[in-house]
Design a protein around this motif. Sequence first.
Motif, mmCIF file in Angstrom:
data_model
loop_
_atom_site.group_PDB
_atom_site.id
_atom_site.type_symbol
_atom_site.label_atom_id
_atom_site.label_comp_id
_atom_site.label_asym_id
_atom_site.label_seq_id
_atom_site.Cartn_x
_atom_site.Cartn_y
_atom_site.Cartn_z
ATOM 1 N N THR A 47 0.830 -1.207 0.000
ATOM 2 C CA THR A 47 0.000 0.000 0.000
ATOM 3 C C THR A 47 0.863 1.254 0.000
ATOM 4 O O THR A 47 1.827 1.361 0.762
ATOM 5 C CB THR A 47 -0.914 0.026 1.236
ATOM 6 N N ARG A 48 0.523 2.188 -0.870
ATOM 7 C CA ARG A 48 1.174 3.502 -0.844
ATOM 8 C C ARG A 48 0.625 4.294 0.353
ATOM 9 O O ARG A 48 -0.575 4.511 0.462
ATOM 10 C CB ARG A 48 0.901 4.248 -2.149
ATOM 11 N N GLY A 49 1.510 4.686 1.270
ATOM 12 C CA GLY A 49 1.073 5.195 2.561
ATOM 13 C C GLY A 49 1.003 6.697 2.689
ATOM 14 O O GLY A 49 1.103 7.231 3.788
ATOM 15 N N PHE A 50 0.823 7.422 1.574
ATOM 16 C CA PHE A 50 0.775 8.889 1.651
ATOM 17 C C PHE A 50 -0.497 9.365 2.343
ATOM 18 O O PHE A 50 -1.487 8.646 2.452
ATOM 19 C CB PHE A 50 0.889 9.519 0.253
ATOM 20 N N GLU A 51 -0.456 10.595 2.835
ATOM 21 C CA GLU A 51 -1.605 11.193 3.511
ATOM 22 C C GLU A 51 -2.309 12.178 2.571
ATOM 23 O O GLU A 51 -1.678 12.828 1.730
ATOM 24 C CB GLU A 51 -1.163 11.933 4.781
ATOM 25 N N ARG A 52 -3.651 12.276 2.750
ATOM 26 C CA ARG A 52 -4.456 13.191 1.933
ATOM 27 C C ARG A 52 -5.472 13.891 2.831
ATOM 28 O O ARG A 52 -5.766 13.408 3.932
ATOM 29 C CB ARG A 52 -5.195 12.399 0.840
ATOM 30 N N PRO A 53 -6.014 15.007 2.372
ATOM 31 C CA PRO A 53 -6.983 15.735 3.196
ATOM 32 C C PRO A 53 -8.402 15.197 3.048
ATOM 33 O O PRO A 53 -9.372 15.924 3.258
ATOM 34 C CB PRO A 53 -6.872 17.163 2.658
ATOM 35 N N TYR A 54 -8.525 13.905 2.679
ATOM 36 C CA TYR A 54 -9.848 13.291 2.558
ATOM 37 C C TYR A 54 -9.682 11.771 2.729
ATOM 38 O O TYR A 54 -8.588 11.221 2.606
ATOM 39 C CB TYR A 54 -10.484 13.601 1.197
ATOM 40 N N MET A 55 -10.790 11.108 3.032
ATOM 41 C CA MET A 55 -10.780 9.673 3.232
ATOM 42 C C MET A 55 -10.884 8.933 1.903
ATOM 43 O O MET A 55 -11.372 9.475 0.912
ATOM 44 C CB MET A 55 -11.935 9.260 4.148
ATOM 45 N N ARG A 58 -6.320 3.669 -0.564
ATOM 46 C CA ARG A 58 -5.024 4.026 -1.132
ATOM 47 C C ARG A 58 -4.636 3.007 -2.209
ATOM 48 O O ARG A 58 -4.916 1.813 -2.065
ATOM 49 C CB ARG A 58 -3.956 4.081 -0.043
ATOM 50 N N PRO A 59 -3.970 3.426 -3.242
ATOM 51 C CA PRO A 59 -3.525 2.492 -4.280
ATOM 52 C C PRO A 59 -2.418 1.576 -3.762
ATOM 53 O O PRO A 59 -1.762 1.873 -2.759
ATOM 54 C CB PRO A 59 -3.023 3.409 -5.393
ATOM 55 N N THR A 60 -2.245 0.452 -4.440
ATOM 56 C CA THR A 60 -1.236 -0.525 -4.048
ATOM 57 C C THR A 60 -0.287 -0.807 -5.207
ATOM 58 O O THR A 60 -0.575 -0.495 -6.371
ATOM 59 C CB THR A 60 -1.885 -1.845 -3.609
#
Length: 312
Positions: A47-55, A58-60
Motif C-alpha cells: 500500500t502507498r502510505g501517503f496522507e491526503r486531506p480526505y478519506m 489508497r492504491p497498491t
Amino acid sequence: MPSFWRLQALLAKIETVYGTDPTPTGAANAILAEDVRVMPMEGQDVTRGFERPYMGARPTIAAGLHAKISFKVEVKGSGTAGTVPAIGVLLRSCAMAETIVAATSVTYNPVSSAHESCTIYFVNDGTNYLFKGARGTFKYVMSAQGVVYLEFEFTGLFTQPAALAMPTATYGTQLTQMPQVASSANTPTFTIGAVAAVLRSFSLDAGNKVTPRMLVRSESILITDRSEMIDMQIEAVPLATYNPFSLAAAGTAQAISLIHGTGAGKICTLSVPAAQVQRPTGLAEQDGITEWPLKFVPVPTSGNDQFTIAFT
C-alpha cells in the motif's frame, strides 16, 4: 469469445540455465495431468502510505510476484524398463536425483544440493501461463481400489501470460497405458518391518519447503528444507503380530516397502529404509473392522536416503 477450460495442455522441460525458458514442446514434453489449479500472480500488495486531506482507499503496488500450479499425474512407468517416465522431469524439479540403469530401472532419491528446475507451460485455450525457474514438492497417494497418483505443487517465477497457439500434445504411453488401480492383484507388496499389512490408504508427503526468494538483483525459487511424512490406514492386528504403540514409545524405525504395478516397465517401488513410528492418536472402523491410522517419519541414515521411487 470465452476461453474454454477443458482446452488445455501442460508441458514441462528441465532448464539448463536457471530461469531460462528451454521451450518445451507438445511433441516431446507433454504431461498428462488432472485437477490442474493455477495461481498465476501470487505475491504481496504494498500500500502507498501517503496522507491526503480526505478519506478513501489508497492504491497498491504488486510486489514479490511469483506463480503457483498444482496438478496430479498417474503413477506408472514408461512401459519399458529403464526408460525414463514422462513424470521424471517433475520429480527432478522436486529435489530428486535420477539414476538410470539401462533396460532395468529408473530410480529417484532426494538430494540436498544442486537442485534442478524446470519451465512449465500451462496453455489454456490459446493463453500461456508460463512458470520459469519452477521447483516444487509432491505427495505419493494411494487408496484401495483407486488410481495411484503423484500430486505436485510447483512455484515459479512470474511471467506475464501471453497468447500462444495450442500445442499438439503427444502423450504416448501416458495415455495408451492404462493405470492399474491399487488392489491385491496390482499391488503385490506392502510391508512394515517384517509384517505384511492390509492397507486401506497410504500417503508419502515429500515435504519440500519451497521458498520464493525475491531480492534485488536475484529472484529465484529455492527448496530450502524438507520434512517427509507418511500417513497410512491399515487393518488392526493382534499386538503379538504388530504393535505400533510399543514401537512408537521406543522411537523405533521400520523399513516400509510398497510395490505397485505388474509387468515390465509398469512397476513402481516405493522404499523407505527407516521410518520412525509416531504415536497412534486414534482408532478407526470400516465395515465393522478395526483399523489403525498411523504416521511415520522417514529419517535419513547416511543422508539423502530417506526414500526411493523406482520404476522397473
